[in-house]
Design a protein around this motif. Structure first.
Motif, PDB file in Angstrom:
ATOM      1  N   ILE A  15       0.861  -1.177   0.000  1.00 51.96           N
ATOM      2  CA  ILE A  15       0.000   0.000   0.000  1.00 51.96           C
ATOM      3  C   ILE A  15       0.898   1.228   0.000  1.00 51.96           C
ATOM      4  CG2 ILE A  15      -1.845   1.228   1.189  1.00 51.96           C
ATOM      5  CD1 ILE A  15      -2.465  -1.469   2.606  1.00 51.96           C
ATOM      6  N   LEU A  16       0.808   2.038  -1.044  1.00 54.21           N
ATOM      7  CA  LEU A  16       1.668   3.212  -1.193  1.00 54.21           C
ATOM      8  C   LEU A  16       0.951   4.443  -0.669  1.00 54.21           C
ATOM      9  CD1 LEU A  16       3.107   2.609  -4.783  1.00 54.21           C
ATOM     10  CD2 LEU A  16       3.943   1.767  -2.587  1.00 54.21           C
ATOM     11  N   THR A  17       1.525   5.088   0.331  1.00 49.19           N
ATOM     12  CA  THR A  17       0.919   6.289   0.906  1.00 49.19           C
ATOM     13  C   THR A  17       1.949   7.401   0.982  1.00 49.19           C
ATOM     14  OG1 THR A  17       1.443   5.750   3.202  1.00 49.19           O
ATOM     15  CG2 THR A  17      -0.610   4.873   2.303  1.00 49.19           C
ATOM     16  N   GLN A  18       1.443   8.612   1.146  1.00 47.32           N
ATOM     17  CA  GLN A  18       2.340   9.758   1.210  1.00 47.32           C
ATOM     18  C   GLN A  18       1.917  10.781   2.248  1.00 47.32           C
ATOM     19  OE1 GLN A  18       4.904  11.548  -2.113  1.00 47.32           O
ATOM     20  NE2 GLN A  18       2.905  12.435  -2.497  1.00 47.32           N
ATOM     21  N   PHE A  19       0.626  10.936   2.487  1.00 52.82           N
ATOM     22  CA  PHE A  19       0.137  11.994   3.364  1.00 52.82           C
ATOM     23  C   PHE A  19      -0.699  11.407   4.503  1.00 52.82           C
ATOM     24  CE2 PHE A  19       0.530  13.799  -0.903  1.00 52.82           C
ATOM     25  CZ  PHE A  19       1.394  14.846  -0.660  1.00 52.82           C
ATOM     26  N   ASN A  20      -0.505  11.925   5.708  1.00 54.78           N
ATOM     27  CA  ASN A  20      -1.353  11.598   6.862  1.00 54.78           C
ATOM     28  C   ASN A  20      -1.552  10.092   7.024  1.00 54.78           C
ATOM     29  OD1 ASN A  20      -1.844  14.285   7.602  1.00 54.78           O
ATOM     30  ND2 ASN A  20      -3.567  14.464   6.197  1.00 54.78           N
ATOM     31  N   SER A  21      -0.471   9.328   7.031  1.00 53.20           N
ATOM     32  CA  SER A  21      -0.594   7.871   6.977  1.00 53.20           C
ATOM     33  C   SER A  21      -0.699   7.209   8.346  1.00 53.20           C
ATOM     34  CB  SER A  21       0.605   7.279   6.222  1.00 53.20           C
ATOM     35  OG  SER A  21       1.830   7.633   6.837  1.00 53.20           O
ATOM     36  N   TYR A  22      -0.660   7.962   9.452  1.00 53.07           N
ATOM     37  CA  TYR A  22      -0.657   7.329  10.774  1.00 53.07           C
ATOM     38  C   TYR A  22      -1.905   6.479  11.012  1.00 53.07           C
ATOM     39  CZ  TYR A  22      -1.182   6.695  15.782  1.00 53.07           C
ATOM     40  OH  TYR A  22      -1.390   6.128  17.013  1.00 53.07           O
ATOM     41  N   SER A  23      -3.092   7.048  10.793  1.00 52.78           N
ATOM     42  CA  SER A  23      -4.314   6.298  11.086  1.00 52.78           C
ATOM     43  C   SER A  23      -4.464   5.107  10.149  1.00 52.78           C
ATOM     44  CB  SER A  23      -5.549   7.207  10.992  1.00 52.78           C
ATOM     45  OG  SER A  23      -5.714   7.716   9.679  1.00 52.78           O
ATOM     46  N   LEU A  24      -3.961   5.216   8.921  1.00 53.08           N
ATOM     47  CA  LEU A  24      -4.004   4.087   8.006  1.00 53.08           C
ATOM     48  C   LEU A  24      -3.102   2.963   8.517  1.00 53.08           C
ATOM     49  CD1 LEU A  24      -4.826   2.760   5.343  1.00 53.08           C
ATOM     50  CD2 LEU A  24      -2.893   3.933   4.262  1.00 53.08           C
ATOM     51  N   ASN A  25      -1.887   3.303   8.921  1.00 55.96           N
ATOM     52  CA  ASN A  25      -0.975   2.295   9.465  1.00 55.96           C
ATOM     53  C   ASN A  25      -1.594   1.598  10.671  1.00 55.96           C
ATOM     54  OD1 ASN A  25       0.822   3.167   7.552  1.00 55.96           O
ATOM     55  ND2 ASN A  25       2.167   4.231   8.981  1.00 55.96           N
ATOM     56  N   ARG A  26      -2.212   2.361  11.554  1.00 55.60           N
ATOM     57  CA  ARG A  26      -2.826   1.794  12.758  1.00 55.60           C
ATOM     58  C   ARG A  26      -3.966   0.857  12.388  1.00 55.60           C
ATOM     59  NH1 ARG A  26      -5.659   6.028  16.583  1.00 55.60           N
ATOM     60  NH2 ARG A  26      -7.009   6.060  14.740  1.00 55.60           N
ATOM     61  N   HIS A  27      -4.789   1.277  11.424  1.00 54.45           N
ATOM     62  CA  HIS A  27      -5.921   0.436  11.020  1.00 54.45           C
ATOM     63  C   HIS A  27      -5.437  -0.874  10.397  1.00 54.45           C
ATOM     64  CE1 HIS A  27      -9.876  -0.674   9.537  1.00 54.45           C
ATOM     65  NE2 HIS A  27      -9.366  -0.818   8.328  1.00 54.45           N
ATOM     66  N   ILE A  28      -4.431  -0.808   9.538  1.00 54.56           N
ATOM     67  CA  ILE A  28      -3.896  -2.021   8.922  1.00 54.56           C
ATOM     68  C   ILE A  28      -3.386  -2.966  10.000  1.00 54.56           C
ATOM     69  CG2 ILE A  28      -2.107  -2.952   7.416  1.00 54.56           C
ATOM     70  CD1 ILE A  28      -4.353  -1.568   5.918  1.00 54.56           C
ATOM     71  N   TRP A  29      -2.674  -2.431  10.978  1.00 53.65           N
ATOM     72  CA  TRP A  29      -2.147  -3.266  12.050  1.00 53.65           C
ATOM     73  C   TRP A  29      -3.282  -3.900  12.866  1.00 53.65           C
ATOM     74  CZ3 TRP A  29       1.898  -5.802  13.691  1.00 53.65           C
ATOM     75  CH2 TRP A  29       1.941  -6.225  15.006  1.00 53.65           C
ATOM     76  N   GLN A  30      -4.245  -3.091  13.264  1.00 49.55           N
ATOM     77  CA  GLN A  30      -5.333  -3.593  14.104  1.00 49.55           C
ATOM     78  C   GLN A  30      -6.199  -4.615  13.382  1.00 49.55           C
ATOM     79  OE1 GLN A  30      -7.233   0.123  15.099  1.00 49.55           O
ATOM     80  NE2 GLN A  30      -6.174   0.290  17.066  1.00 49.55           N
TER      81      GLN A  30
END
Length: 450
Positions: free
Chosen positions: A94-109
């Motif tokens: 998954i390629l991201t560039q902006f405001n990726s914190y909540s996305l990373n957390r959701h993927i992990w959870q």
């Protein structure tokens, strides 16, 4: 970020004689199991989610576009990931560039619970290297910069997807089509009515479904009159949808992708795909299922309303299937004296409202006495307790609005855009295509009028 996940040993089967269910054209024989044609370990999936998402502002103010909520309890990224995992494709970047914190957390959870080391989901943010010190400059540049990660396991094929589209597809049918047509590249395209082609890339195909031309966002319908497919004997487009428009779904043989990106082109749709079609055998996979690009507030709102009404992506719930998302383990929703009509209500809510109609109420939403909500999307709250007992106060009227997470709306507020304003921007709200959007964590005082 590398998350290992269990690879299901059981591969999907297609009934003898069945052809790709959502394509109409030269059929590919699927009389054998699809995994006899493609080993999922040979496929690397790339999900593009790194844009600023400016057309979805203010929903993307504090989060990456793939992390925007959908349907009361999901996130946009869950839909494409569910498609991948149901297709037994689980080597995903998954390629991201902006405001990726909540996305990373959701993927992990959500996706780390089945970890066994046999497959993985990687979230790759734009990074500076000795070879490249720039941010992603476009979709093609994002993939180019990520190749050193994606190709470590030597995939034979690379499937490129977008994170902001709503649809249900078994990618094994797409892969089988690619192999059956002996293509170098295959693109998915949907049947499209004439009034919609101005916003899309129109694909021209010959009788064997080979791509022979493109026209990106034509201003005049006459410019693409020769692109109509309702005269091709191999296709049976739905009534009133005589064009094929690109869905932004691409499957490359890996050497072909490397060659296509051996330049400085920045975007797949505008340059890389049209140029590759001139040099390589590019096949078109016609798709006649539901598909929506939710790149704007209006499209996002409409896709949610289709979901609420049991149309659109709701087909993913046929035969007991569902969209994979974070399991929050919330209690059932408590409803006290609220008349609810034609709406969806997620878990963990506490509703005292007078009437809720044609709306989506997200997780942990808390709504006070006497409030009326029509044709709206409330995304709910992140926490079990908020700053006030009811984030949506008493005696409010909310119509045709999107209320983002953790927003507080004071008692007696009215949000209904009675003046019919098409576009507006303030610190407390935005209006897009006449839809009022209350940003995440906004606080409207009692008696507010919008």
């Amino acid at each position: 970020m590398n998350l290992t996940m269990r690879r299901d040993a059981e591969h999907g089967m297609i009934s003898p004689g069945r052809t790709a269910s959502r394509c109409r054209g030269n059929p590919v024989s699927l009389t054998r199991p699809l995994h006899a044609e493609v080993d999922p370990r040979d496929v690397a999936v790339v999900i593009l989610g790194g844009g600023r998402g400016t057309r979805l502002h203010p929903l993307t103010r504090d989060r990456a576009k793939p992390a925007v909520g959908f349907g009361g309890k999901y996130r946009l990224i869950d839909i494409v990931l569910t498609n991948c995992l149901r297709s037994k494709l689980d080597s995903i970047f998954i390629l991201t560039q902006f405001n990726s914190y909540s996305l990373n957390r959701h993927i992990w959870q959500t996706y780390s619970r089945a970890a066994t080391g046999l497959s993985y989901i990687n979230v790759i943010a734009a990074e500076q290297t000795p070879q490249n010190r720039d941010w992603f400059q476009g979709t093609a540049d994002a993939v180019r910069q990520g190749l050193r990660h994606m190709l470590r396991n030597n995939p034979r094929y690379v499937l490129i997807l977008s994170a902001d589209q709503i649809y249900s597809m078994d990618y094994r049918e797409f892969l089988a089509w690619h192999l059956g047509h002996k293509a170098d590249v295959t693109i998915a395209a949907r049947y499209t009515p004439p009034e919609q082609v101005h916003a899309l890339g129109v694909v021209r195909v010959n009788e064997s479904l080979r791509v022979v031309g493109f026209h990106e966002k034509p201003k005049n319908l006459a410019d693409v009159e020769a692109f109509r497919v309702d005269g091709l004997p191999a296709l049976r487009p739905p009534q009133g949808a005589p064009f094929l428009c690109s869905m932004g779904i691409y499957l490359f043989n890996t050497p072909v992708l490397l060659d296509a990106l051996d330049n400085r082109e920045e975007d797949f749709g505008r340059t890389v795909i049209p140029q590759t079609a001139q040099k390589r055998l590019m096949s078109c996979f016609p798709f006649d299922g539901y598909w929506e690009d939710v790149g704007t507030i209006e499209a996002f709102y409409q896709a949610n309303m289709e979901w609420r009404a049991g149309r659109g992506i709701a087909a993913m719930f046929h035969r007991g299937a569902s969209i994979i998302t974070h399991a929050r383990q919330l209690p059932p929703t408590r409803i006290e004296g609220t008349l609810i009509d034609d709406s969806l209500v997620a878990d963990g809510c506490h509703l005292h409202a007078q009437h809720i109609a044609r709306s989506i109420i997200g997780v942990r939403a808390r709504i006070g006495d006497g409030t009326v909500i029509h044709d709206s999307i409330l995304m709910g709250n992140d926490d079990d307790e908020g700053p006030v007992p009811f984030e949506i106060g008493a005696n409010c009227r909310i119509r045709r609005a999107i209320v983002d997470k953790n927003a507080v709306i004071g008692d007696g507020s009215v949000i209904e855009n009675a003046a019919g304003v098409a576009e507006a921007e303030t610190d407390l709200y935005s209006i897009r295509s006449g839809i009022v959007v209350i940003p995440r964590c906004a606080v409207l005082p009692p008696g507010a009028r919008i």
